[in-house]
Design an enzyme around this catalytic site. Structure first.
Site, short mmCIF file in Angstrom:
data_model
loop_
_atom_site.label_atom_id
_atom_site.label_comp_id
_atom_site.label_asym_id
_atom_site.label_seq_id
_atom_site.Cartn_x
_atom_site.Cartn_y
_atom_site.Cartn_z
N GLY A 32 0.88 -1.16 0.00
CA GLY A 32 0.00 0.00 0.00
C GLY A 32 0.91 1.21 0.00
N ASN A 36 3.73 1.75 2.74
CA ASN A 36 5.14 1.67 2.32
C ASN A 36 5.92 2.86 2.87
OD1 ASN A 36 4.44 -0.57 0.76
ND2 ASN A 36 4.44 0.53 -1.19
N ALA A 255 9.46 2.58 -5.66
CA ALA A 255 10.50 3.62 -5.64
C ALA A 255 9.93 4.96 -5.17
CB ALA A 255 11.13 3.77 -7.02
N ASP A 257 7.31 5.59 -3.29
CA ASP A 257 6.97 5.61 -1.86
C ASP A 257 8.23 5.70 -1.00
OD1 ASP A 257 4.38 5.19 -2.77
OD2 ASP A 257 4.57 3.02 -2.59
P1 ATP Z 1 6.52 3.90 -8.43
O1 ATP Z 1 5.15 4.34 -8.83
O2 ATP Z 1 7.07 2.75 -9.20
O3 ATP Z 1 6.71 3.74 -6.96
P2 ATP Z 1 7.20 6.60 -9.16
O4 ATP Z 1 6.88 6.75 -10.60
O5 ATP Z 1 6.28 7.14 -8.16
O6 ATP Z 1 7.52 5.08 -8.83
P3 ATP Z 1 9.90 7.29 -9.77
O7 ATP Z 1 10.05 8.66 -10.31
O8 ATP Z 1 9.96 6.15 -10.72
O9 ATP Z 1 8.60 7.24 -8.85
O10 ATP Z 1 11.02 7.02 -8.69
C1 ATP Z 1 11.13 7.80 -7.52
C2 ATP Z 1 12.58 8.00 -7.22
O11 ATP Z 1 13.23 6.74 -7.03
C3 ATP Z 1 13.35 8.71 -8.31
O12 ATP Z 1 13.27 10.11 -8.17
C4 ATP Z 1 14.76 8.20 -8.07
O13 ATP Z 1 15.39 8.94 -7.06
C5 ATP Z 1 14.52 6.78 -7.56
N1 ATP Z 1 14.62 5.86 -8.70
C6 ATP Z 1 13.63 5.47 -9.55
N2 ATP Z 1 14.12 4.67 -10.52
C7 ATP Z 1 15.44 4.52 -10.28
C8 ATP Z 1 16.53 3.83 -10.91
N3 ATP Z 1 16.33 3.10 -12.01
N4 ATP Z 1 17.76 3.93 -10.35
C9 ATP Z 1 17.97 4.64 -9.24
N5 ATP Z 1 17.00 5.34 -8.61
C10 ATP Z 1 15.76 5.29 -9.11
#
Ligand code: ATP
Length: 315
Positions: A32, A36, A255, A257
């Site tokens: 969730g 998380n 990521a 969260d």
């Molecule tokens: P999700 O919905 O999958 O939880 P999101 O789309 O809300 O993710 P992202 O922008 O994908 O969020 O990721 C959040 C943060 O996590 C990014 O700003 C970055 O700091 C880190 N992150 C995401 N992908 C990676 C990656 N491939 N390598 C390193 N850090 C990453």
């Protein structure tokens, strides 16, 4: 009142090793967005409370037991007979492409109401954390979010919203209609670059204008996540870009969260914008480097682990 109060839906998470249609083994955990974040904060030593309804069933017990085991305060969470604990099934379809299947319509969590949430905000915590998922769950959860935002504003508690658009739950128009009115009462907005328009005024048409409009409306911090590119943070007098940490990707789910947990942890610790973003990209990187939404999140002594040399052995 503790450091952080958050609420939402936490589901049983079944992760298939292979393709679901072929049968085989699944691993059972919980997932969730808000819980998380709560687990991420608890691991870093913050006092965090999660509120939500689970079904009066075994997966509901698993949700509560897991959060309790992680040191999250669940004294205001409860089971409810009106629906089951929601469920999310995932399979790795090809490479990093993950298919997500929900069984959450009519879940116990969709019956959340302001009455479940408001008592848990008294005495007031230091921060309230919400996501744009909760108002998509139903009328009651949407009311609960509005009530929590109002209560936080009335007691001077900063509220953080992670837009977290879930296209399977509602349309972008529906999300915008629910989220835009909240923006002026929020202190912190976290959005992916493609989600900012769901919370910023419709009159703003570029990212720059959207950020400016939100800051003008009284939001103190606007954080834009860019996946593997890192994130940008904006306040009235500062804009900071922080690149992502380079890690080997195991599972990108969670990521965002983890990033929010790191950001709010930095805020609670009094770090400046650069420090907050630094902690956010670090916890985000832990989430992508480990499988599971929250399982790999760092404890406080582990925050520095990404700086250790490859091949070193932890003792
Ligand atoms: P999700 O919905 O999958 O939880 P999101 O789309 O809300 O993710 P992202 O922008 O994908 O969020 O990721 C959040 C943060 O996590 C990014 O700003 C970055 O700091 C880190 N992150 C995401 N992908 C990676 C990656 N491939 N390598 C390193 N850090 C990453």
């Amino acid at each position: 009142g503790g450091d952080v109060v958050t609420f939402g839906e936490t589901m049983a998470a079944l992760r298939a090793d292979g393709l679901i249609r072929l049968g085989g083994t699944m691993r059972l955990s919980v997932a969730g967005a808000e819980s998380n974040v709560a687990i991420g904060l608890a691991r870093l030593g913050h006092r965090v409370r999660w509120i939500g309804l689970v079904g009066a069933d075994e997966t509901g017990e698993l949700v509560l037991r897991t959060l309790r085991a992680e040191g999250v305060d669940v004294t205001h969470a409860r089971s409810d007979e009106r629906g089951p604990t929601g469920m999310i099934l995932t399979e790795r379809r090809v490479g990093e492409l993950i298919r997500v299947i929900y069984h959450r319509a009519g879940s116990a969590a969709s019956f959340l109401s302001p009455d479940d949430v408001l008592p848990a905000l008294d005495p007031p915590p230091r921060l309230v954390h919400l996501t744009g998922i909760t108002p998509a769950l139903g009328r009651g959860p949407a009311e609960a979010v509005r009530a929590a935002v109002r209560a936080a504003a009335a007691s001077g508690v900063p509220a953080c919203l992670d837009v977290n658009h879930r296209a399977r739950l509602w349309s972008r128009d529906q999300a915008a209609e629910a989220l835009r009115p909240l923006a002026p009462s929020l202190s912190i907005i976290v959005a992916s670059d493609d989600e900012l328009e769901l919370v910023a005024p419709a009159s703003a048409t570029t990212e720059r204008d959207r950020v400016a409009a939100l800051l003008d409306a009284g939001v103190t911090e606007v954080i834009v996540k860019r996946g593997g590119e890192g994130a940008d943070g904006h306040t009235a007098d500062q804009a900071v870009h922080t690149p992502a940490r380079r890690v080997q990707v195991a599972d990108v789910v969670g990521a965002g969260d983890a990033f929010v947990a790191g950001y709010l942890s930095g805020l609670l610790d009094g770090l400046d914008l650069t420090g907050r973003l630094g902690r956010a990209v670090t916890t985000g990187a832990f989430a992508v480097a480990c499988s599971g939404d929250w399982e790999g999140l760092p404890t406080r002594p582990e925050l520095g682990l990404l700086d250790t040399l490859p091949g070193s052995i932890l003792r």
